[in-house]
Write a protein that holds these residues in place. Sequence first.
Motif, PDB file in Angstrom:
ATOM      1  N   THR A  41      28.543 -36.721 -56.955  1.00 39.97           N
ATOM      2  CA  THR A  41      27.650 -36.778 -55.796  1.00 39.97           C
ATOM      3  C   THR A  41      26.381 -35.993 -56.077  1.00 39.97           C
ATOM      4  OG1 THR A  41      29.568 -36.890 -54.330  1.00 39.97           O
ATOM      5  CG2 THR A  41      27.455 -36.310 -53.328  1.00 39.97           C
ATOM      6  N   LEU A  42      26.546 -34.791 -56.627  1.00 43.34           N
ATOM      7  CA  LEU A  42      25.429 -33.923 -56.981  1.00 43.34           C
ATOM      8  C   LEU A  42      25.619 -33.454 -58.415  1.00 43.34           C
ATOM      9  CD1 LEU A  42      25.313 -31.743 -53.737  1.00 43.34           C
ATOM     10  CD2 LEU A  42      23.919 -33.756 -54.251  1.00 43.34           C
ATOM     11  N   LEU A  43      24.569 -33.581 -59.219  1.00 46.10           N
ATOM     12  CA  LEU A  43      24.641 -33.187 -60.622  1.00 46.10           C
ATOM     13  C   LEU A  43      23.897 -31.871 -60.839  1.00 46.10           C
ATOM     14  CD1 LEU A  43      23.933 -36.628 -62.347  1.00 46.10           C
ATOM     15  CD2 LEU A  43      26.127 -35.663 -61.595  1.00 46.10           C
ATOM     16  N   VAL A  44      24.250 -31.178 -61.899  1.00 47.50           N
ATOM     17  CA  VAL A  44      23.562 -29.937 -62.248  1.00 47.50           C
ATOM     18  C   VAL A  44      22.070 -30.229 -62.425  1.00 47.50           C
ATOM     19  CG1 VAL A  44      23.322 -28.103 -63.961  1.00 47.50           C
ATOM     20  CG2 VAL A  44      25.593 -28.956 -63.359  1.00 47.50           C
ATOM     21  N   GLY A  45      21.235 -29.453 -61.756  1.00 46.93           N
ATOM     22  CA  GLY A  45      19.790 -29.648 -61.852  1.00 46.93           C
ATOM     23  C   GLY A  45      19.201 -30.487 -60.740  1.00 46.93           C
ATOM     24  N   ASP A  46      20.060 -31.166 -59.947  1.00 53.07           N
ATOM     25  CA  ASP A  46      19.548 -31.918 -58.798  1.00 53.07           C
ATOM     26  C   ASP A  46      18.896 -30.970 -57.799  1.00 53.07           C
ATOM     27  OD1 ASP A  46      20.431 -34.328 -59.744  1.00 53.07           O
ATOM     28  OD2 ASP A  46      22.111 -34.530 -58.347  1.00 53.07           O
ATOM     29  N   ARG A  47      17.846 -31.460 -57.144  1.00 56.55           N
ATOM     30  CA  ARG A  47      17.263 -30.740 -56.004  1.00 56.55           C
ATOM     31  C   ARG A  47      17.683 -31.469 -54.746  1.00 56.55           C
ATOM     32  NH1 ARG A  47      15.399 -29.118 -61.056  1.00 56.55           N
ATOM     33  NH2 ARG A  47      13.740 -27.559 -60.875  1.00 56.55           N
TER      34      ARG A  47
ATOM     35  N   GLY B  68      40.660 -20.109 -49.415  1.00 55.30           N
ATOM     36  CA  GLY B  68      40.858 -20.185 -47.981  1.00 55.30           C
ATOM     37  C   GLY B  68      39.634 -20.695 -47.230  1.00 55.30           C
ATOM     38  N   SER B  69      39.761 -20.766 -45.921  1.00 54.47           N
ATOM     39  CA  SER B  69      38.652 -21.221 -45.075  1.00 54.47           C
ATOM     40  C   SER B  69      37.669 -20.070 -44.862  1.00 54.47           C
ATOM     41  CB  SER B  69      39.188 -21.734 -43.740  1.00 54.47           C
ATOM     42  OG  SER B  69      39.943 -20.718 -43.087  1.00 54.47           O
ATOM     43  N   PHE B  70      36.553 -20.372 -44.202  1.00 56.95           N
ATOM     44  CA  PHE B  70      35.541 -19.344 -43.957  1.00 56.95           C
ATOM     45  C   PHE B  70      34.838 -19.639 -42.641  1.00 56.95           C
ATOM     46  CE2 PHE B  70      33.462 -22.740 -46.230  1.00 56.95           C
ATOM     47  CZ  PHE B  70      32.253 -22.890 -45.577  1.00 56.95           C
ATOM     48  N   SER B  71      34.131 -18.658 -42.128  1.00 58.72           N
ATOM     49  CA  SER B  71      33.461 -18.793 -40.842  1.00 58.72           C
ATOM     50  C   SER B  71      32.321 -19.809 -40.888  1.00 58.72           C
ATOM     51  CB  SER B  71      32.900 -17.443 -40.391  1.00 58.72           C
ATOM     52  OG  SER B  71      32.105 -17.598 -39.218  1.00 58.72           O
ATOM     53  N   GLU B  72      32.279 -20.648 -39.869  1.00 62.53           N
ATOM     54  CA  GLU B  72      31.200 -21.636 -39.751  1.00 62.53           C
ATOM     55  C   GLU B  72      29.833 -20.972 -39.648  1.00 62.53           C
ATOM     56  OE1 GLU B  72      30.152 -25.339 -36.719  1.00 62.53           O
ATOM     57  OE2 GLU B  72      32.228 -24.642 -36.945  1.00 62.53           O
ATOM     58  N   ASP B  73      29.796 -19.711 -39.235  1.00 64.83           N
ATOM     59  CA  ASP B  73      28.528 -18.988 -39.101  1.00 64.83           C
ATOM     60  C   ASP B  73      27.830 -18.783 -40.443  1.00 64.83           C
ATOM     61  OD1 ASP B  73      28.942 -18.798 -36.382  1.00 64.83           O
ATOM     62  OD2 ASP B  73      29.808 -16.784 -36.472  1.00 64.83           O
ATOM     63  N   LEU B  74      28.562 -18.928 -41.537  1.00 65.46           N
ATOM     64  CA  LEU B  74      27.972 -18.722 -42.859  1.00 65.46           C
ATOM     65  C   LEU B  74      27.225 -19.956 -43.370  1.00 65.46           C
ATOM     66  CD1 LEU B  74      30.869 -16.792 -44.669  1.00 65.46           C
ATOM     67  CD2 LEU B  74      28.755 -15.848 -43.716  1.00 65.46           C
ATOM     68  N   VAL B  75      27.331 -21.069 -42.654  1.00 64.66           N
ATOM     69  CA  VAL B  75      26.666 -22.297 -43.098  1.00 64.66           C
ATOM     70  C   VAL B  75      25.158 -22.182 -42.915  1.00 64.66           C
ATOM     71  CG1 VAL B  75      26.407 -24.776 -42.710  1.00 64.66           C
ATOM     72  CG2 VAL B  75      28.669 -23.725 -42.615  1.00 64.66           C
ATOM     73  N   VAL B  76      24.431 -22.470 -43.989  1.00 64.53           N
ATOM     74  CA  VAL B  76      22.961 -22.442 -43.961  1.00 64.53           C
ATOM     75  C   VAL B  76      22.409 -23.766 -43.439  1.00 64.53           C
ATOM     76  CG1 VAL B  76      20.879 -22.280 -45.391  1.00 64.53           C
ATOM     77  CG2 VAL B  76      22.825 -20.773 -45.836  1.00 64.53           C
ATOM     78  N   GLY B  77      23.016 -24.858 -43.855  1.00 66.55           N
ATOM     79  CA  GLY B  77      22.548 -26.167 -43.415  1.00 66.55           C
ATOM     80  C   GLY B  77      23.331 -27.285 -44.081  1.00 66.55           C
ATOM     81  N   LYS B  78      22.991 -28.513 -43.702  1.00 66.94           N
ATOM     82  CA  LYS B  78      23.673 -29.697 -44.227  1.00 66.94           C
ATOM     83  C   LYS B  78      22.760 -30.416 -45.224  1.00 66.94           C
ATOM     84  CE  LYS B  78      25.867 -30.489 -39.726  1.00 66.94           C
ATOM     85  NZ  LYS B  78      26.121 -31.490 -38.663  1.00 66.94           N
ATOM     86  N   ALA B  79      23.297 -30.705 -46.408  1.00 62.04           N
ATOM     87  CA  ALA B  79      22.553 -31.477 -47.399  1.00 62.04           C
ATOM     88  C   ALA B  79      22.462 -32.928 -46.934  1.00 62.04           C
ATOM     89  CB  ALA B  79      23.232 -31.401 -48.757  1.00 62.04           C
ATOM     90  N   PHE B  80      21.269 -33.508 -46.994  1.00 63.58           N
ATOM     91  CA  PHE B  80      21.117 -34.895 -46.539  1.00 63.58           C
ATOM     92  C   PHE B  80      20.473 -35.809 -47.560  1.00 63.58           C
ATOM     93  CE2 PHE B  80      17.258 -32.704 -45.179  1.00 63.58           C
ATOM     94  CZ  PHE B  80      16.246 -33.590 -45.494  1.00 63.58           C
ATOM     95  N   ALA B  81      19.884 -35.266 -48.637  1.00 62.73           N
ATOM     96  CA  ALA B  81      19.249 -36.144 -49.623  1.00 62.73           C
ATOM     97  C   ALA B  81      19.046 -35.427 -50.945  1.00 62.73           C
ATOM     98  CB  ALA B  81      17.897 -36.643 -49.101  1.00 62.73           C
ATOM     99  N   VAL B  82      19.173 -36.187 -52.030  1.00 63.31           N
ATOM    100  CA  VAL B  82      18.758 -35.728 -53.351  1.00 63.31           C
ATOM    101  C   VAL B  82      17.319 -36.181 -53.539  1.00 63.31           C
ATOM    102  CG1 VAL B  82      19.163 -35.870 -55.837  1.00 63.31           C
ATOM    103  CG2 VAL B  82      21.106 -35.948 -54.263  1.00 63.31           C
TER     104      VAL B  82
END
Length: 237
Positions: free
Chosen positions: A63-69, A200-214
């Motif tokens: 889905t995402l390769l090394v070096g993708d922005r 393990g799981s982690f707090s949703e508060d740590l999410v910075v944002g959702k990736a939507f495009a390469v």
Amino acid sequence: MIEDGVPPGDQEDAEDPKPARRRWVALVKETAIVVALSLIIATVVRIFLVQAFLIPSESMQDTLLVGDRVMVSKISMHFGDVERGDVVVFEDPDNWLRRQPESDGGVGDSIKGFFEFVGVLPDDSEGHLIKRVIGIGGDTVECCDDDGRITINGVAIDESHYLYPGDEPAQEDFSVTVPEGELFVLGDHRSNSGDSRFNGSFSEDLVVGKAFAVVWPISRWSGVGAGDTFDDVPAPE
């Protein structure tokens, strides 16, 4: 009157450098204002709207390769919860990255950090991870059913849309009920990903944002999604 072929105005400028100096100072001031405003706008966009991240590892292949922005939306975090299937960037919850203490990288790293902060350069993802959300608060995530598929709240999901070719959904059995307000995430390259199976799981508060495009390289332009993989998953009981 023109004397010696030099117009009076030009003759005054030649004799008095102050007007030329004032024009130069005005040009420098205008340029500085434009640059400052551009940096302010870029910083505001980075902090509140969207941010570019550089993919540093193979854990989300193919889905995402090394070096993708990738472009990460922060707007969605203000207007809705994280959903199953979202590819999210999040702060390292508890040293998942096994990082060593940071040392002062000198002037070069400081300059690089500044341009990352204002959004001119993509964030190199230090201190952040990017994974796919499999379970949200209340979900029971298990591996695996008789066909080797992960189940969520008793319903098996088909991950062939994004799972790394040749990888199994998981290499070991597990059963996890995700605490409220937390997320269970996995990398698309399961055999090469340190994710919630191990940490393990982690707090949703740590999410910075959702990736939507390469967005870079150009040959890799594409959206980032999960298709209809999670459409039939019921709400947790």
